[in-house]
Design a protein around this motif. Structure first.
Motif: not given
Length: 408
Positions: A113-138
């Protein structure tokens, strides 16, 4: 009365009505209308948005985002596998303690459920993060072998061409970790309280992921799958008490629930109407297929998608009506399958597009420029990198087969 949608394993379900037990007061007409209206609304959300996301899911950055194609052979075997699983669960609940089985299932669905919910909300949450959010790749990478043995093993398996055998190659970023943390909060809430809202969040996530990532390769396969599950649902609901018994014993977020006594008791209400996830995902993947077919016609219309979508609403409404007339568990697919298949076919007959509908191949649209392999030696995190690596392998193989001009 207590309305129920009784589901079996993986949410392949029927639906039914049973008298309220445990001294519960009968649900009011307002409460029933609110509950069933909410269930219908919740069922439509993952179908609609899952179908839209199924069009572009092959462009994801991870192999886990790639769709799983269901062939006609898979569709023919699925009702048999589902029946064996359902009967196995029934025997488990009869032989072993229900408490311990549900504890194991709770832990299992907690992680899923955690993995499925994370995958579901990820596209929506990406639009809410500010432009200057310190996003790092892993990157999470697991490869086969260690040191020199890894390279030697890879060469042997690929006719001497160096190739690193990747088991898991998952790319994510800080935003994904934030989504995972938020989903974990819901997971802990569900694990500790089994609250119906947490159950629904997981259920909606499972449904949307199912519609998005499970792809029927063509309409014929869809008809085989829905037709087989039509008889599966009818047999296990009308012919035996197995499905109803498993549904009542199975404590997992494989159903959507809504309290009929919400107006009287608020969030602590416990007189639930329920709808199994199978009654959402199974018709949903067929509706998503028709959306992709609409797009392939390049007519800028979504006729078949909207037709099947309306047909689903009609079939679900008939199911709810029949439940209250006969007050007996009803296999929802008994009404959903004829509606979801019949309505689009009727439209295709009127428009003269039956041949185009049945000749459409959805699997051909997944990575159309990528060579098809019968065996994937790795799970790659990027479709483009997968295509590049295969192209390099093919180029190396081609160079090895070219004759040496000096030897001629």
């Amino acid at each position: 009365m207590e309305a129920q949608a009784e589901e079996a394993q993986s949410g392949v379900s029927g639906a039914g009505v049973a008298p309220s037990g445990g001294g519960r007061a009968p649900a009011t007409p307002e409460g029933m209308a609110l509950a069933y209206g909410s269930l219908v609304g919740m069922a439509l959300l993952p179908i609609f948005f899952g179908a839209l996301r199924s069009v572009t899911c092959a462009k994801g950055k991870n192999a886990s985002d790639m769709p799983e194609t269901i062939t006609s052979r898979d569709a023919a075997r699925f009702p048999i596998i589902a029946s064996c699983t359902l009967l196995g669960l029934y025997l488990f609940f009869k032989i072993f303690s229900q408490e311990y089985i549900n504890l194991l299932l709770s832990m299992y669905f907690f992680v899923l459920g955690i993995l499925a919910l994370s995958h579901t909300i990820s596209p929506m949450m990406n639009k809410l993060f500010p432009v200057n959010f310190p996003n790092k790749q892993y990157q999470l990478l697991f490869t086969q072998g260690t040191g020199e043995s890894k390279e030697e093993a890879a060469k042997d398996e690929n006719d001497g061409v160096p190739f690193v055998a990747e088991i898991v190659n998952y790319e994510f970023d800080t935003k994904d970790l934030v989504c995972l943390a938020m989903s974990s909060v819901v997971g802990v809430w569900y694990l500790l309280r089994k609250h119906w809202i947490a159950n629904n969040l997981f259920g909606l996530a499972f449904s949307l992921n199912g519609v998005e990532l499970l792809h029927l390769n063509n309409v014929s396969t869809g008809c085989i799958l829905l037709g087989g599950l039509f008889f599966y649902d009818v047999f296990w609901v009308f012919g035996t008490n197995v499905m109803v018994t498993v549904a009542k014993s199975f404590e997992a977020p494989i159903k959507l629930v809504f309290p009929q006594d919400l107006l009287e008791r608020g969030l602590e209400a416990d007189n639930f109407a329920m709808l199994g996830l199978g009654d959402i995902v199974i018709p949903g993947i067929f509706i998503a297929l028709l959306l992709r077919f609409d797009i392939s016609l390049k007519k800028n219309t979504h006729t078949y998608f909207y037709t099947s979508f309306v047909a689903y609403i009609f079939g679900l409404g008939i199911t709810i009506g029949i439940m209250h007339v006969f007050r007996h568990a009803q296999p929802a697919l008994l009404y959903l399958v004829p509606a979801c298949i019949g309505f689009p076919l009727l439209v295709a007959l009127v428009k003269g597009e039956v041949a185009e509908m049945f000749s459409y191949d959805s699997s051909a649209e997944i990575l159309p420029h990528t060579p098809r392999l019968t065996h994937f030696p790795s799970v790659s995190g990027s479709p483009s990198s997968l295509a590049d690596s295969m192209q390099q392998t093919l180029s190396c193989s081609h160079r090895r087969r070219q004759p040496n001009p000096s030897a001629m």
